[in-house]
Design a protein around this motif. Sequence first.
Motif, PDB file in Angstrom:
ATOM      1  N   LYS A 221       0.834  -1.194   0.000  1.00 38.03           N
ATOM      2  CA  LYS A 221       0.000   0.000   0.000  1.00 38.03           C
ATOM      3  C   LYS A 221       0.876   1.255   0.000  1.00 38.03           C
ATOM      4  O   LYS A 221       0.650   2.192  -0.768  1.00 38.03           O
TER       5      LYS A 221
ATOM      6  N   TYR B 192      -1.612   8.064  13.329  1.00 40.02           N
ATOM      7  CA  TYR B 192      -2.693   9.007  13.061  1.00 40.02           C
ATOM      8  C   TYR B 192      -2.352  10.386  13.609  1.00 40.02           C
ATOM      9  O   TYR B 192      -2.737  11.405  13.029  1.00 40.02           O
TER      10      TYR B 192
ATOM     11  N   VAL C 220      -9.570  10.760  14.912  1.00 41.34           N
ATOM     12  CA  VAL C 220      -9.392   9.331  14.663  1.00 41.34           C
ATOM     13  C   VAL C 220      -8.326   8.766  15.596  1.00 41.34           C
ATOM     14  O   VAL C 220      -8.435   7.633  16.068  1.00 41.34           O
TER      15      VAL C 220
ATOM     16  N   TRP D  47      -4.978  14.351   4.460  1.00 36.76           N
ATOM     17  CA  TRP D  47      -6.294  13.763   4.261  1.00 36.76           C
ATOM     18  C   TRP D  47      -6.755  14.137   2.879  1.00 36.76           C
ATOM     19  O   TRP D  47      -6.566  15.280   2.480  1.00 36.76           O
TER      20      TRP D  47
ATOM     21  N   ASP E   1      -1.265   2.087   8.272  1.00 32.03           N
ATOM     22  CA  ASP E   1      -0.902   0.697   8.015  1.00 32.03           C
ATOM     23  C   ASP E   1       0.606   0.520   7.966  1.00 32.03           C
ATOM     24  O   ASP E   1       1.165  -0.386   8.579  1.00 32.03           O
TER      25      ASP E   1
ATOM     26  N   ARG F 155      -0.280   2.715  15.741  1.00 32.91           N
ATOM     27  CA  ARG F 155      -1.343   3.287  14.925  1.00 32.91           C
ATOM     28  C   ARG F 155      -1.741   4.648  15.461  1.00 32.91           C
ATOM     29  O   ARG F 155      -2.009   5.582  14.710  1.00 32.91           O
TER      30      ARG F 155
ATOM     31  N   LEU G 292       3.811   1.485  -1.063  1.00 34.51           N
ATOM     32  CA  LEU G 292       4.503   1.587  -2.339  1.00 34.51           C
ATOM     33  C   LEU G 292       3.587   2.164  -3.416  1.00 34.51           C
ATOM     34  O   LEU G 292       3.943   3.101  -4.132  1.00 34.51           O
ATOM     35  N   ILE G 293       2.405   1.596  -3.508  1.00 33.06           N
ATOM     36  CA  ILE G 293       1.512   2.011  -4.589  1.00 33.06           C
ATOM     37  C   ILE G 293       1.099   3.471  -4.399  1.00 33.06           C
ATOM     38  O   ILE G 293       1.089   4.255  -5.352  1.00 33.06           O
ATOM     39  N   PHE G 294       0.787   3.818  -3.186  1.00 34.54           N
ATOM     40  CA  PHE G 294       0.402   5.211  -2.944  1.00 34.54           C
ATOM     41  C   PHE G 294       1.518   6.151  -3.378  1.00 34.54           C
ATOM     42  O   PHE G 294       1.293   7.126  -4.085  1.00 34.54           O
TER      43      PHE G 294
ATOM     44  N   TYR H 142      -9.358  15.856  11.793  1.00 34.61           N
ATOM     45  CA  TYR H 142      -9.728  14.487  11.471  1.00 34.61           C
ATOM     46  C   TYR H 142      -8.687  13.520  12.040  1.00 34.61           C
ATOM     47  O   TYR H 142      -9.025  12.530  12.689  1.00 34.61           O
TER      48      TYR H 142
ATOM     49  N   HIS I 120      -4.180   9.733   3.215  1.00 28.32           N
ATOM     50  CA  HIS I 120      -3.325   9.341   4.330  1.00 28.32           C
ATOM     51  C   HIS I 120      -3.395   7.871   4.674  1.00 28.32           C
ATOM     52  O   HIS I 120      -2.639   7.418   5.524  1.00 28.32           O
ATOM     53  N   THR I 121      -4.293   7.123   4.063  1.00 26.18           N
ATOM     54  CA  THR I 121      -4.586   5.823   4.683  1.00 26.18           C
ATOM     55  C   THR I 121      -3.438   4.828   4.595  1.00 26.18           C
ATOM     56  O   THR I 121      -3.436   3.840   5.300  1.00 26.18           O
TER      57      THR I 121
END
Lengths: 213, 694, 109, 510, 506
Positions: E169, E315, E302, E236, E244, E311, E171-173, E298, E239-240
Amino acid sequence: MLFQDIVFWLLSVVAVGCALGVVLIRDLFRAALLLVAVFIAVGGFFVLLNAEFLAVVQVLIYAGAIAVLIIFAVMLTRDVQQGNPPNRLQIPAGVLSALLLAALIVVAIDTHWSFLPDEDRQSVELVQTGAVSTIPAESLERAGVSDAAAQEAVEKAGLADLLIGQYVLPFEAVSVLLLAALIGALALVRPSPSTGSEGAGASRPGVSGTDAD
Amino acid sequence: MVNEALVWAIFLLPLGSFVLIALVIRPFLNRWPLLAALSTIAALTASTVLAAITLRSVIVHHGAVFLSWDWLSYGGATIQMGLLVDPLTAVMLVVVTSVSLLIQIYSVGYMDGDPGLARYFAYMSLFTASMLGLTLSSNIVQLYAFWELVGVSSYLLIGFWHDRPSAAAAAKKAFIVTRIGDVGFLIAILYLFFKADDFAAVGLNAFHIPDIWQAAQPVAAGAAVLGGAALTWMALGIFAGAAGKSGQFPLHAWLPDAMEGPTPVSALIHAATMVAAGVFLVARFFPVFQQSVEAMAVVALIGAFTALMAATMGLVMNDIKRVMAYSTVSQLGYMMAALGLGAYHAAIFHLVTHAVFKALLFLGAGSVNHASGTFDMTYMGGLRKYMPATYILVMIASLSLIGIIPLAGFWSKDEILLAAFDGNAGFADWINIVTFVGLIAGVVFTAFYTVRMVMLTFYGEFKGGVDQENADLHPQPAASAQPHADAGDDAHDEEGGHHGGVHLAESPLVMVAPMAVLGLGAVVIGYVINPQWINFLGVPIHWVTGFVADGLHVATGGEGHAKLPDFDWQMAGISTAAAVAGALAGLAVYGLRRDPVREPLRILGPLYVLLSQKYYIDVLYENLIVRRSFYRVFAALANWLDRRLVDGVVDLVGWFFRNIGSAVARLQSGQVQAYGTAIALGSLLIILGFLLAS
Amino acid sequence: MSFEAFMIVAAVLFCIGLYGSLARRNVLAVLMSIELMFNAVNVTLVAMAKYLAPAGLQESISTALTGQVFAVFVITVAAAEIALGLGIVFAMYRTNESVDLTEASQLRH
Amino acid sequence: MNAYDVYVISPYLAMAGAAILVIIFDLALPRRAGGLLPYLAFMLLAGPFVLSLYQFYDLGLAANLVREGTTAESSILEGSLSVDRFALFFNFLVTGSAALVVLASTEYVKLMPRFRGEYFGLLLFSATGMMLLAAATELITIYVALELTSLPIAALAAFLMSGRSSEAGMKFLIIGAISSAVLLYGMALVFGFTGSTELSDISAAVGHAGGDIAFGNYALLIGLVLLVAGFGFKISAAPFQMWVPDVYEGAPTPVVAFLSVASKAAGFAVLFRVLFTGFFDVSLDWAVLIAALAAASMTIGNAVAIAQSNIRRLFGYSTIAHAGYLLVGVAAAVSSGGSLPDVPVFASIGLDSVLFYLVAYTAANLTAFFAIAAIGERVGSDRISDYAGLFSRSPALAITLALALIALIGVPPTGIFIAKLYVFTAAVDSGLAWLAIVGVVNSAVSAYYYIRIIRTMFLQQASVSPGAPPSRNPAPWAALGVAAAVLVFLGVAPGFVMEAAGAAVSALGV
Amino acid sequence: MSPEFNGLLTATVFLPAVGAVLLLLLRGNRVIRGAAVAIAVADLVLALFVFALFERGADAARFQFVDQFAWIPDVGLKASYLLAVDGLSAPLVALTGLLGLSAVLASWRVSTRVKEYFFWLLLLQTAVMGVFTALDLLLFFLFWELELVPMYMLISIWGTGRKEYSAMKFLIFTILGSAFMLVAIVAVFLTPGVGTFNLIELSATGGVLASAATLLPLSWLFWLFFVGFAVKLPTWPLHTWLPDAHTDAPTAASVMLAGVLLKMGGYGLLRVNVGLFPEQSWEFAWVLVALGVISVLYGAVVTIRQTDLKRLIAYSSVSHMGLVLLGIGSVGVAGGTLTATGLSGAAMQLFTHGTITGLLFLAVGLVYEKAHTRYIPDLGGLAGRMPFVAAAMLIAGLASLGLPGLSGFVSELLVFLGAYRAYDWPTVLAVLGIVLAAGYILWMMERTFFGARRERFADITDASLVEAAPLALMVICIIGIGVYPALLTDMFDTALEPMVRAINGG
């Protein structure tokens, strides 16, 4: 012209009809024979189109050699009895072919082809029909090719000249191609001595890719 | 002029003590924790002396401002770290250093044997340094910085016994609640920077406190740099910060919980000094507040309301420290109200006296706890017999709190009530009336709960102290009030304090001596430093109030001396009457009760429940707002959205790509003629596309 | 007997060949269909040579033969192709015991 | 045909001669000496290479060795052949990759009991066709050269005599034949309309074919589409790409390597010749088509590759995607940004970038396939899952393959990074920013499946027992090493190849 | 292009990579560890040299320690090897050196595939150093991409939990983001009259891009760059990947990821978006501020719900990086009155968040190593067992919630001061974020370190000397910067003032 038209339409009917037979009938052997008929009909077209040499080549190579080869192949593979069933792509293939045909007909009719000017027609005809033969002087005169240089040009113009002249490179290339194809076919057809039908490579799954999907 | 280095030293000595303890004593010499105490006490002694010298110097030479170094500089506003020594500062310095010193000495006895002693003194040093820094700051950002440091020291000290869940939770609560108020303070600072260019245009620095004063003053030609509604909002922002620190409604909820800290901490921080920082802050920016009637009204009303409300809550608490905590909130309300009414001098005067007698009260509570092992007054009683010194000192402090002439509390409270009676000329009448009534009613309740506390603690029969408490609690283990406590997990056998067991005896000298000093102060400081009628022992009339009021007067550009109201017999009579009425009521209820165990106030029924539940404000904050609404609903929703929606979209895209691949791969049927068909189809589509396009 | 007529007949042959090469299961039938396509192209080429004006006719009359030359090469290449094709058919037949293209789908997805 | 003509075509002759010589030697040499065959082939490749090099220097400042006229240095091949820097560029590329493939095959051919001579011979025949393809400027020559390129590869694909191998050969042959028929029809239409098979004449005729539909008239429109379809097969562009994964999976690995780089390069070479020298006047029309094909190829290739579990199949899809990136550059070579909006302007950066990309891609894909071949030998499988734990067993192979994979994503410092950058630069420059964005997004998506392989090799535990011990034969290692080194070199110092590519493109003379 | 070669930066950047390669030749885990530490120390020394020798005077050159020579000749792509630092990047170089060493020390207990581990870790350091020093856009991009592989490897091999998913994730982002950036880089290069990737020239000429006819509208370029950097920052709603990746990464990778990799995004925004597109920055500042405020709030909300320590910190990083955007958004102030406050705050926030989050992750790493869980409800009462770690964590936490005297306060204050002048209400909203920060930090402290001691943590020990060293290093930084921020702001301002002038002038 009438005679030629009749011949043309006859040949057309034969060619198209036999071609349809080739792709439609289940008996492969008969299909191969119909293919020969198509080849011969196409040879007839060549004659109508001033290409006698090609007509001869067509009959010799296609109807003679290739068709025979195919018939041999048909006989050698044992599937003759099973025949030649169509696959599931009949309908899409039919539709696509029809559409393509429509497109090609539009091309044939709707394109502003630059037709041969009438004044050149006869000399071109001479060149084409005389491509592999000497042209009588009176024919040249009749065709309106009067000056010596032009006559010589028409005289000299021949398929053979072109093949070893301007087209010598593809000519040589195609000979290499024939050689390569033959070598390839030979290598593929001759059975391997050691393992019989299955090549040695097949025992190495990673190499031959015989492992299951 | 005061010597800059000396003033710096007042602040730096405790800081040095902190650094010494934190970096040397705690890590390497933890076996001798008294070294830490020594370091702290020595530093504070020196600071106290220096503070006294400074005070003297300020009396003689008036104030001074030292700008030492530029911390940061942006866009015409330079944040300069410096010292602002004016009468207010000088008084605060003396109060903070002396009270702190006494409490450190007391702590040596009270905290004896605690394994975290070195840490304790480190925190205490840090706190004192921060508090001193706060009072000395010449720059609003610097002030804010120390303001926060004070907060964090308080956090550390409340949570000193961090393995006690209730302490940890209380520390957190204190920090967060005060921080909510600090947002207002911070926004006020942001607003100042917003105006920095305007400041610079008239040669002022937007962060420099005297410059802010000056900017707020109306000028003859045109508008002041600070003015109008923006000034009101800025003042209210500052007041929000002050309210948080000083436990003013609606940010008062943390202060009673803060009593989870060691008692000397409560005495120093949550009674005498830090909570007074809010008052100090408003006082510090009083020239700004003065320019806004609205802000002043808010301050006065909130102060009066808090004074009354906290006093009522104090009526029903059983924990002696909580009673005192509400008392503190209440008294701070008086000071705020005084400021709101414009009685700057009265507020500061009350701050000083309150620091002394409230510290004494807390130390007394600590002493009581030392003997009984508990803070729950229902398990005390009759301690008068066992610890007479403590009893006498607590009595002095209590009477002072009630406002009995001639004890310290009387004089200062009287000035506030007088100011309330006179009212603020700018206010609407109802505001003045409400404020005054609230404050007077507060006096009655104050007297009542004070008497109740003394009666429950020192009179009657002893009810078994911590031993009995544990016995009562045993069937139902440690039902803590704090939500995050891991009930039952806690191996601690005492609930109220860290001193195991009951030993009914007077506390050691090291504890009693500082109390005695404070007791003396509680007696004399009211009149001696602020004589009302004639110069007394060489001190001029209204000395303290005059001194600080002059400071303000000068700061706002006045000439000569500030004019102060004279002692008013009529007012003194009213206030004394109110106090005595309350005290007598208390005596009647608690002296004449038949059942020594049952709480007499229970006859109030639902009102009693309301009071003992602190008006359900904690419930509202913690359960309804924080836990139910914010944590369980809002934050949970956000979290869910983050995982499902925001991240879900990402995963969906990934899923789509993986599966679109598989789907297309399905088309790759292995049928070679299908591939040919694709070629034909592709070609035809392209042709079609061209035909359509042209 | 016009140029268009030849073109249309050739196009019909071509499309029949295309249909056959896509819709028959037997690999030999497919090869035959492909030959039909090549023949159709040849007819087109030769017809063009007869009816259409070649570029540069004025400089060299032999350009009138270009179409025929092209057809010669097509015939030759087709011969090579069919030879190799049959070779591969045999190889496939030997390993798979079948000349059915639909069954030759071990490689997929 | 005179001596000069022979000189002009000498690299091709030398290549074909090498092919024949290899076969003859195979027949003549004793069986024991069969192992020498690849080295022989390798050395014989020096012939075309040196001749090309000589021609390169002989070319000097001239544009083309094939000149019109009657002097001793004129050629009857004028019009059908152009020995220019463009052709020579591909001569080097083809000879180089052929040499590497030959070296890498040394181990592989041991699996074949016989016909090793034929194997190398066919490889070199195919190479002859490729070189010729890059130089041909006349439709007949192009057609013949194209067949000369394809047919030997079809034979080679079936060379293993296994079911899958012959299936691959069959599929390649049939699709090749169908598309060559389609191509021929297209050529016929073009010939019919323009009256010539020489690209220069075609260009002249196309320029006058004004009309209100794309390309001016139906003959040119359909003719060109059919041409593109035929070449599309060669370069494995969508939607003419479906044979690719099957053949990649079934054919012998070195053959696939050769097919995926040299054949594709030759396909692009001829595409350039035809499109840019023959049809540039209508380039605004076909550029749209090329751009669409590029987008489709990239997207389809990458999307389907994600779902693959066989590494060679995956590379089949990967090569489709890369055809897409390359086509981006081709489309970008046409810019409408000139002063007249309807007149196309040639943007040489587009073709420069494609040529550079081809070199980088050649290096990367050869590296990958050589590694895959060696790994296949060791692991005995092409399934990606069987690559698990490869790093612990053959670190060198794992690292080289990882390098190639990273390069194929387009991560620096590898050649393809520069190449992609170059291509997308060209696209943006020609106003195809949307295509560049499609391209870069696709590159990003492609990381998923390339990285998955790396992850399997490096992170997962081995599931199958360790295979054969590593080969001691240095030749495949040398091939692998050279390819990998070129790959990195191109990333670090791309200047030389870029300049060569620029010179080659300028030789097209658009 | 004048070839210059100082060499210091080249050494700083490539020392870890060279060391990484040399590591491969060594045998024995102890030796490798030692060598890695030595390399990291040496690189830190070099980085500190860069920081210390950087001339700060008013007349000092803006870009110093220039290393430059031609890299790709002028054939369509003209790129040069160009390393240099200015006041913006020099502190970040020092930060990278610092965190690099910390990461190496924090990896002391890595026992699987040690050699590879340190190889990737050191390679990562080179990549990040390169990003901060490369002033040729192409070279910058090269380093930017180079960082991916080591990080991917570190997460997916030595991580925990769903490590492969997270690594992919991440990497792809990043690749997707940088894809957009690449298009923008190319478009900038191709702008007629530009023809260079040289950031010094691009930013020195300032108006060149504004005045030239760019291939894409300037606003497009701005947003293309923005997406690339925003993913990294992360903003945001991009950011997801961060929670992870952070959660599943090994400690050292988390430290590097939070400490320096995120900073690349902010650095890029400052260097490229503000530096090259002053006008667009001004025009779109409100979007940055909106995104920043959303990220702050946000992220904080979270964060409060998180039950995994890492985690939670991850955040909180989202929240704190929102402040960077807010600070950059301060450029939206009414024309001509911009000061460097907000930008300086943003830059400062990069540095301080690097040290603070680095420290937090180091401490959490120790907690996890010793308590074998990061699940907050399972923890508690650790302060008694590991007072040093608790103290470090508390200091970091307090710094993170903006306690004065610690570095976080300075950056947050500057950001707020700057942003308030441009957007008062959004800034007030963001200020609420720091209350939330107090909430989650203190609640985390309460539930992790405070409260009753637990039986099962009875034999937990405090940090050893090696483990404590990086923590102490960070604490020193946090306090040092908090007390004397001018150390950094003076440097930042030398780089930011020209940008401010460009925006004010434009």
